[in-house]
Design a protein around this motif. Structure first.
Motif, short mmCIF file in Angstrom:
data_model
loop_
_atom_site.label_atom_id
_atom_site.label_comp_id
_atom_site.label_asym_id
_atom_site.label_seq_id
_atom_site.Cartn_x
_atom_site.Cartn_y
_atom_site.Cartn_z
N GLU A 411 5.20 15.46 1.05
CA GLU A 411 4.27 14.92 0.06
C GLU A 411 3.87 15.96 -0.97
N ASN A 445 5.87 10.92 -0.66
CA ASN A 445 4.88 9.85 -0.74
C ASN A 445 4.85 9.27 -2.16
N GLY A 446 6.01 9.22 -2.77
CA GLY A 446 6.15 8.75 -4.15
C GLY A 446 7.25 9.57 -4.79
N ASN A 464 7.16 8.46 3.39
CA ASN A 464 5.93 8.34 4.17
C ASN A 464 5.24 7.04 3.78
N TYR A 465 4.97 6.19 4.75
CA TYR A 465 4.28 4.90 4.53
C TYR A 465 5.06 4.02 3.54
N ASN A 466 4.32 3.09 2.92
CA ASN A 466 4.92 2.24 1.90
C ASN A 466 6.23 1.59 2.32
N SER A 489 -0.17 5.34 10.70
CA SER A 489 -1.53 5.84 10.45
C SER A 489 -2.53 4.74 10.81
N LEU A 515 -5.82 3.06 4.48
CA LEU A 515 -5.56 2.21 3.31
C LEU A 515 -4.09 2.23 2.91
N TRP A 516 -3.51 3.43 3.03
CA TRP A 516 -2.12 3.61 2.62
C TRP A 516 -1.13 3.33 3.77
N GLY A 517 -1.70 3.03 4.96
CA GLY A 517 -0.84 2.89 6.14
C GLY A 517 -0.64 1.46 6.56
N ASN A 518 -0.23 1.29 7.78
CA ASN A 518 0.01 -0.03 8.36
C ASN A 518 -0.44 0.00 9.81
#
Ligand code: GAL
Length: 924
Positions: A411, A445-446, A464-466, A489, A515-518
């Motif tokens: 990240e 992360n983007g 990461n995530y998304n 997360s 918020l950014w996780g699942n």
């Protein structure tokens, strides 16, 4: 720890350090010419770097050591570091090297210190290391003292800044080794052994070895590598070629191949390791030997089907983990790390991400246990310093069959930019220079969709995530392999079944995530449905200190863990068991055992990989439903005292069940251990897990009584209970239960048994366990030398015919009337055959605190002698020419004082005179 072979000249430096938590200057006391001139020379650092420094009131500590664990939690601290302050500390160790060591290369290996560290040896700075996560070696050969003068090793650690956004601890938190090698030797981490599959059954094992000559003369040498199976059978050998004469100060590389037919493969099911022994010969003498464990396996990763091990397509089922454990911070003994990896394996994990930094011991453990590792670099930079660090990380990792991926960043804001791409390219090249057999990646992360960003230069992209963007990425870059480098997360507190944001508590039903996780279920669905996603690394396997998202104070630890910070199971564990294991799993998530008013509606989630689940209350079937393989199945039942039971069916047959009972009164303390026996090797420790249970063995769900641990033949390293909101002390013998559980980490002292008595005094309950401690052959430990050597002596440049003035005037700018001299076993040559002459010696000595019963001791002084303190005679010897002297110090003297010694050579039969041994200060 396992990397060194006992019996070689390797000594542990883990015992007997002096430690103080404060900063101390290494500059001289004044800016006058004498101090400035003296300080500008090799070996001239002062303060703790100086042999003469008084550390008598520093604490004595053993490694691994994390000084932050003893701090209080303070609200003004950083949430990231778990609300404990860090700061600056110093460590010192004084030790001897023998005369026989004089022609050896002397290395100090530091496996990791948090964070920015400077290593001083005998007054010279030999290393400034910036990262708290890499291991490094200091070659102290040139600065070493041999024989009677001890060596002064001093380490300054500055942990006032941070490298990460999680708890990082502070101090020498990994092992330190002293390694003695022959003049010409196999270079540190200089052997690379890599098996390559040639055809269906034949493997070519590439071997290369760096030979290093640290001294001036050339040597003719030969290197042979032999490969052994676990029964000790020789399976192949090679004489390495390319160089047979190694010149002075040269490093040369030799290579060879060993062919092996049909070896036993290393896999997650059977992690078979071979032993490769590389020996360096001079003539017939083996003068150095390095042993490496290696494994035969193939790895590959592709953009369509993901990851392949030994030709088998397998999903990477991994957890990300930081280093710390409850109560002990980042100073985690090897056997506790091993316990943690085993716990993850119990959930079906086959992979481990060292987030966000390397850890060499994890590689030894994962080799042995069959867990694949993503090794991660901490600092994202292509500075010369970082590239060298990365090369070191790869040299340390490359022989481990468990290592399957190198990640060069996590990240990074520059990841999607031109700059980020350049840096990633440079780091990837640095990795490949040392090892081009594993893919190199970054965890984004983007920025991964950007063509000018790092994802278009690296072998593999980690997202990461998304997970919603996995498809988009795959469509745009159909040839780039993809891994979910952080997933989930999700939040959960062990033993909580109601979320209460006012109390910083989150339930265990997998309802909540960052918020950014699942949630666990959402995250897994996205990975399992996509063959092109090579695997998932769940954030995280264990709760860690710091980063108490979504809360702040008073929360001091995370809510992300699948296990809590002690390694106690959260309900999250069963989601992974159900997803990742073949065997039938049924697990009830509910607060049933807490007891409720009859008729209260209770939410019951059953996590399972069975097709159907029936729920029974006190043996009455309430419902039977199909279970969803991702989201499982939920029931509601009216509470009544007694048992709920979930039964799992496959093909209509009962294959598994789980039950919960209403808990009764506390009846006893149940103890389980992370291991049943301990050894005396100095690296072992046990997690003593305590649960308060009723007479049926049901854990008392909300118990928070205080436990007291009393230990015989063991040391409590720390205690914990997994509560992310607890502010209790880490290093003590008391801990409250949290939802009925608490833990102590205990290291054995000696062979015999560790006896642990656990009491819950409020309940009048206690229990005792005995853990046998077996004596094993171990590494030798370097014995610290306690006495203080007074050094920095100077001798007047010429001899006197008459008794000289013991208090000569020495100008601040006079650097040449007195020459530097060390008392290291021999008399001074200046006095040899100089009958009837006088020599004058002088030094400014730090005599420390004013104290009674101190004396100076000189074990060997030849000639008549007079000793003065600030020009006043303290002692003299004119009745004999040899032997030792003991000189009492007045109790009021302290700090820096001028000592003068006059020696008179008066013995006709004895041509030599002078001070032959160091002047040491001792106490009665
Ligand atoms: C990621 C980060 C991790 C951790 C995690 C928490 O952004 O890489 O270190 O902070 O989020 O969800």
């Amino acid at each position: 720890m396992k990397r060194y072979k006992k019996g070689q000249q390797v000594y542990s430096l883990n015992h007997g350090w002096r430690f103080v938590e404060k900063d101390i200057s290494v500059l001289p006391p004044t800016k006058q010419h004498d101090d400035v001139y003296g300080f500008s020379k090799a070996g001239a650092y002062r303060g703790p770097a100086d042999a003469n420094y008084d550390d008598a009131d520093w604490e004595i500590v053993n490694l691994p050591h994390d000084w932050v664990t003893k701090h209080d939690f303070v609200e003004e601290g950083s949430p990231n570091q778990g609300y404990k302050e860090r700061g600056i500390g110093w460590y010192r160790m004084r030790f001897e090297l023998s005369e026989e060591d004089r022609n050896k290369q002397i290395l100090l290996e530091f496996e990791g210190m948090s964070c920015d560290s400077q290593v001083y040896v005998n007054g010279s700075i030999l290393k400034h290391n910036y990262s708290g996560y890499n291991s490094f070696c200091v070659d102290m050969t040139d600065m070493a003292n041999f024989g009677v003068i001890p060596n002064t090793l001093a380490v300054r650690i500055d942990a006032s800044a941070w490298e990460g956004w999680w708890y990082e601890g502070a101090g020498i938190y990994r092992n330190v080794w002293l390694v003695k090698k022959s003049e010409v030797h196999l270079a540190h981490d200089g052997i690379f052994i890599m098996p390559e599959l040639e055809d269906n059954t034949t493997w070519k094992v590439h071997v290369s070895a760096e030979i290093e000559n640290s001294f001036e003369y050339e040597h003719m040498v030969e290197v042979i590598t032999c490969l052994y199976d676990q029964e000790g059978n020789l399976v192949g050998e090679a004489a390495l070629t390319g160089k047979d004469i190694v010149c002075g100060y040269e490093t040369a590389t030799v290579t060879g191949e060993i062919y092996v037919n049909n070896p036993i493969l290393w896999s997650v099911k059977q992690p078979y390791l071979y032993k490769a022994v590389t020996k360096l010969y001079k003539g017939n003498d083996c003068i150095d030997e390095v042993e490496e464990k290696i494994g035969f396996r193939t790895i590959s990763i592709d953009a369509k089907d993901g990851f392949w091990l030994n030709g088998e397509n397998i999903k990477l089922l991994g957890f990300c983990n930081h280093q710390d454990h409850a109560g002990i911070g980042v100073a985690v003994p090897y056997s506790i790390k091993e316990y943690r990896v085993r716990l993850l394996q119990e959930l079906g994990a086959n992979a481990y991400r060292c987030a966000h930094n390397p850890d060499p011991e994890i590689l030894d453990i994962c080799d042995e246990l069959g867990v694949m590792v993503m090794v991660e670099n901490r600092t994202y930079s292509s500075s010369e310093e970082t590239l060298r660090e990365v090369e070191g990380i790869v040299r340390q990792s490359r022989n481990h069959p468990c290592v399957i991926l190198y990640s060069v960043f996590n990240e990074e804001p520059l990841q999607g930019t031109h700059k980020g791409r350049r840096m990633a390219g440079a780091l990837q090249a640095a990795v490949r220079r040392i090892d081009d057999t594993r893919p190199v990646m970054g965890a984004f992360n983007g920025g991964y969709m950007e063509e000018e960003g790092a994802s278009t230069i690296l072998d593999v992209t980690g997202i990461n995530y998304n997970p919603g963007r996995y498809d988009e990425f795959h469509k745009k870059y159909p040839d780039t392999p993809l891994i979910g480098t952080e997933t989930a997360s999700a939040f959960m507190v062990r033993g909580e079944y109601e979320t209460d944001y006012s109390k910083n508590l989150i339930n265990s039903y997998d309802d909540e995530c960052a918020l950014w996780g699942n949630t666990i279920s959402e995250a897994w669905k996205m990975v399992v449905e996509r063959p092109f996603v090579a695997g998932a690394f769940v954030w995280t396997g264990f709760d860690y200190r710091g980063e108490p998202t979504p809360f702040t104070w008073p929360s001091v630890g995370t809510f992300f863990g699948t296990y809590d910070s002690c390694g106690f199971e959260k309900d999250a564990c069963y989601f992974y068991k159900a997803y990742w294991k073949q065997e039938p799993i049924v697990h009830i998530i509910s607060p049933w055992s807490e007891g409720h008013e009859t008729g209260t509606q209770i939410r019951i989630k059953v996590v399972t990989n069975c097709e159907e689940v029936a729920l029974l209350v006190n043996d009455r079937i309430i419902d039977r439903k199909p279970a969803d393989p991702i989201n499982h199945v939920e029931f509601t039942a009216s509470y009544e005292e007694g048992e709920i039971k979930a039964i799992g069916y496959r093909n209509g047959e009962i294959v598994a069940n789980d039950y919960q009972l209403t808990a009764g009164k506390p009846a006893s303390l149940e103890v389980s251990l992370s291991k049943e026996t301990l050894v005396t090797d100095g690296f072992d420790a046990v997690a003593v897990n305590v649960t308060l249970i009723d007479q049926n063995g049901t854990a008392i769900p909300n118990a928070d009584h205080t436990l007291t641990f009393e230990v015989g033949n063991g040391t409590i390293l720390g205690v914990g209970n997994g509560d992310p909101n607890s502010h209790e002390d880490d290093v003590t013998n008391k801990r409250k239960l949290f939802h009925g559980k608490a833990q102590a980490i205990i290291a054995p002292i000696d062979k015999g048994s560790v006896v642990v008595k656990v009491s819950a005094n409020e309940l009048d309950l206690q229990t005792e366990v005995m853990i046998p401690v077996r004596e094993v052959e171990s590494f030798s430990y370097v014995e610290p030398v306690e006495e203080r050597v007074i050094d920095n002596w100077r001798m007047y440049y010429q001899l006197f015919d008459e008794m000289p003035n013991p208090n000569p005037k020495v100008d601040k700018n006079d650097m040449n009337s007195f020459e530097p001299i060390a008392f290291n076993g021999a008399p001074q040559t200046q006095l040899t055959d100089q009958l009837h002459k006088y020599a004058l010696y002088r030094c400014v000595a730090n005599l420390g605190e004013a104290k009674e019963n101190r004396y100076l001791y000189i074990s060997d002084i030849k000639g008549y002698a007079w000793i003065y303190l600030n020009g006043e005679l303290l002692a003299s010897r004119t009745d004999s020419f040899g032997g030792h002297m003991i000189i009492d110090l007045p109790k009021e003297v302290k700090g820096n004082q001028v000592l003068t010694i006059i020696i008179h050579n008066e013995n006709e039969e004895w041509p030599q005179a002078g001070i032959c041994s160091p002047v040491v200060m001792k106490e009665l």
